[in-house]
Design an enzyme around this catalytic site. Structure first.
Site, short mmCIF file in Angstrom:
data_model
loop_
_atom_site.label_atom_id
_atom_site.label_comp_id
_atom_site.label_asym_id
_atom_site.label_seq_id
_atom_site.Cartn_x
_atom_site.Cartn_y
_atom_site.Cartn_z
N TYR A 183 0.85 -1.19 0.00
CA TYR A 183 0.00 0.00 0.00
C TYR A 183 0.89 1.25 0.00
O TYR A 183 2.03 1.21 0.46
CB TYR A 183 -0.89 -0.05 1.26
CG TYR A 183 -1.80 1.14 1.43
CD1 TYR A 183 -2.83 1.39 0.54
CD2 TYR A 183 -1.63 2.00 2.52
CE1 TYR A 183 -3.66 2.47 0.70
CE2 TYR A 183 -2.47 3.09 2.69
CZ TYR A 183 -3.47 3.32 1.78
OH TYR A 183 -4.29 4.41 1.94
N THR A 185 1.52 3.83 1.66
CA THR A 185 2.27 4.36 2.81
C THR A 185 3.25 3.35 3.40
O THR A 185 3.96 3.68 4.34
CB THR A 185 1.30 4.76 3.95
OG1 THR A 185 0.61 3.57 4.37
CG2 THR A 185 0.31 5.81 3.50
N LYS A 186 3.29 2.15 2.89
CA LYS A 186 4.13 1.11 3.50
C LYS A 186 5.59 1.25 3.04
O LYS A 186 5.86 1.90 2.03
CB LYS A 186 3.56 -0.27 3.16
CG LYS A 186 2.11 -0.46 3.62
CD LYS A 186 1.97 -0.51 5.14
CE LYS A 186 0.60 -0.14 5.65
NZ LYS A 186 -0.45 -1.12 5.52
N PRO A 187 6.52 0.64 3.79
CA PRO A 187 7.95 0.88 3.48
C PRO A 187 8.37 0.49 2.07
O PRO A 187 9.32 1.04 1.53
CB PRO A 187 8.70 0.03 4.51
CG PRO A 187 7.72 -0.38 5.54
CD PRO A 187 6.34 -0.21 4.98
#
Ligand SMILES: *Cc1c(COP(=O)(O)O)cnc(C)c1O
Length: 388
Positions: A183, A185-187
């Site tokens: 997604y 916003t994930k790293p």
């Protein structure tokens, strides 16, 4: 120093020329659905985490849904989940008319409480979904021992944990099966995307068939020269496949994984230096067994030292141009879980304490030194202004 006056967002995806060029290449190739990029993404991801299989899908939610289906979860079964997590962790259990059994967490790390977990095991319990909150890894040795003792599956929610390490081993190959999220916003981000990693052939095979309508052949094989037009539907599957355009973004981010990780670590170190020893809040408690991805940098307010609430603290941050967030509103506070499973906050003293004190500060790879110091200065200034 124009930046000093600008709002520091809570998150911003790091986009290099590499993401742009691989995505443009994918678009120009004309192969827009699952194809060679997805295959390469899976191969490189499996190599990174050291599993036999990696199955790419379009979200963590899809990944975990397919995994539970492959594991044969049935109506009436119970699956243990922590109170502090995103709704997806529990909703996938509800898809099967099974019951997510919500348990308390450690009050300082937000990670599932092993003793509370053990107490929640009943004859109906089929599995455990530990969540690697913020990128810190749960006590996987204890979880695996408990799982073995009670014959339970372990599905790790590694939505935050890329790259994270447990006793020196990268997350992805620590238990039966691990699900990742890509997604925005994930790293490691694709916009929307997910991955299932496992050594088990049965899980990998079932998930790869069920992610695309339960058909026993991938579309790209059917339409290329060596492929065939014939396929068979073996079950009413789902439409969870990843597109080659998204996989291109994933491949670029995978190449940059350590570059991005080092930047996050560096920001966390700057925060730790600026905040160490202050009496107004606690900085992340770091476990010696675990090495975090630094997906989140969370602080826990010492409310007895402040005259404002957590919500008011966030309002002050916003007023001074600093974005922030809260991870997570506990499952038992959401009307659906509270009412359906008759949950009360009294059963979750640690999660309640964690939630009422927690603020997630911006920690994204492209944050400038000025932005980091704007955050640290603003946080300390608010503390001093509202000190008790
Ligand atoms: C983001 C997130 C998910 C869901 O990931 P999607 O890819 O959006 O489905 C699941 N669990 C946790 C802990 C998350 O933060």
């Amino acid at each position: 120093m124009r930046e000093m006056n600008d709002f520091v967002p809570f998150h911003k995806v790091s986009v290099s020329e590499r993401e742009v060029s691989l995505a443009v290449e994918a678009i120009k190739s004309g192969w827009w659905t699952s194809g060679p990029n997805v295959k390469r993404f899976e191969e490189e991801f499996a190599e990174l985490v050291g599993t036999k299989h990696a199955v790419a899908v379009n979200s963590w939610t899809g990944a975990a849904h397919l995994t539970l289906e492959a594991l044969g979860l049935q109506a009436g079964d119970e699956v243990i989940v922590p109170a502090i997590t995103f709704t997806a962790t529990a909703e996938i259990v509800c898809y099967f008319d099974a019951k997510p059994v919500v348990v308390d967490v450690d009050a300082e790390t937000g990670l599932i409480d092993i003793e509370a977990m053990e107490r929640s095991i009943t004859p109906k319990t089929k599995g455990i979904i530990p969540v690697h909150y913020g990128g810190q890894v749960c006590d996987m040795d204890s979880i695996n021992v408990l799982a073995k003792k009670h014959n339970l599956f372990v599905l790790e929610d590694a939505a935050h944990a890329i790259p994270s390490y447990y006793k020196g081993n990268i997350v992805g190959n620590l238990s039966d099966v691990t699900c990742f999220s890509f997604y925005a916003t994930k790293p490691l981000a694709c916009g929307e995307g997910g991955m299932i990693t496992t050594d088990r052939d049965d899980i990998a095979e079932r998930c790869s068939i069920m992610r695309l309508h339960g058909m026993n052949r991938d579309a790209w094989k059917r339409y290329t020269a060596e492929g065939k037009w014939y396929y068979e539907v073996i079950a009413p599957g789902y439409k969870y496949n990843l597109t080659d355009i998204h996989a291109a973004l994933g491949l670029a981010q995978l190449e940059r994984l350590y570059e991005l990780h080092i930047k996050r670590k560096d920001i966390a170190a700057q925060y730790n230096r600026a905040f160490s020893g202050n009496e107004y809040f606690q900085i992340p408690k770091i476990l010696s067994d675990s090495d975090t991805s630094w997906h989140l940098y969370w602080i826990l307010l010492n409310q007895e030292k402040l005259t404002i609430t957590r919500a008011e603290f966030i309002d002050e941050l916003t007023k001074h141009g600093v974005g922030s967030s809260v991870h997570f509103i506990p499952l038992y506070l959401h009307p659906y879980y509270r009412d359906t499973f008759q949950l009360s906050e009294r059963e979750f003293p640690n999660a309640n304490s964690f939630y009422s004190r927690e603020i997630s500060l911006p920690i994204f790879p492209d944050m400038s030194k000025e932005q980091v110091s704007k955050v640290t200065k603003t946080v300390m200034q608010i503390c001093q202004e509202f000190a008790k």
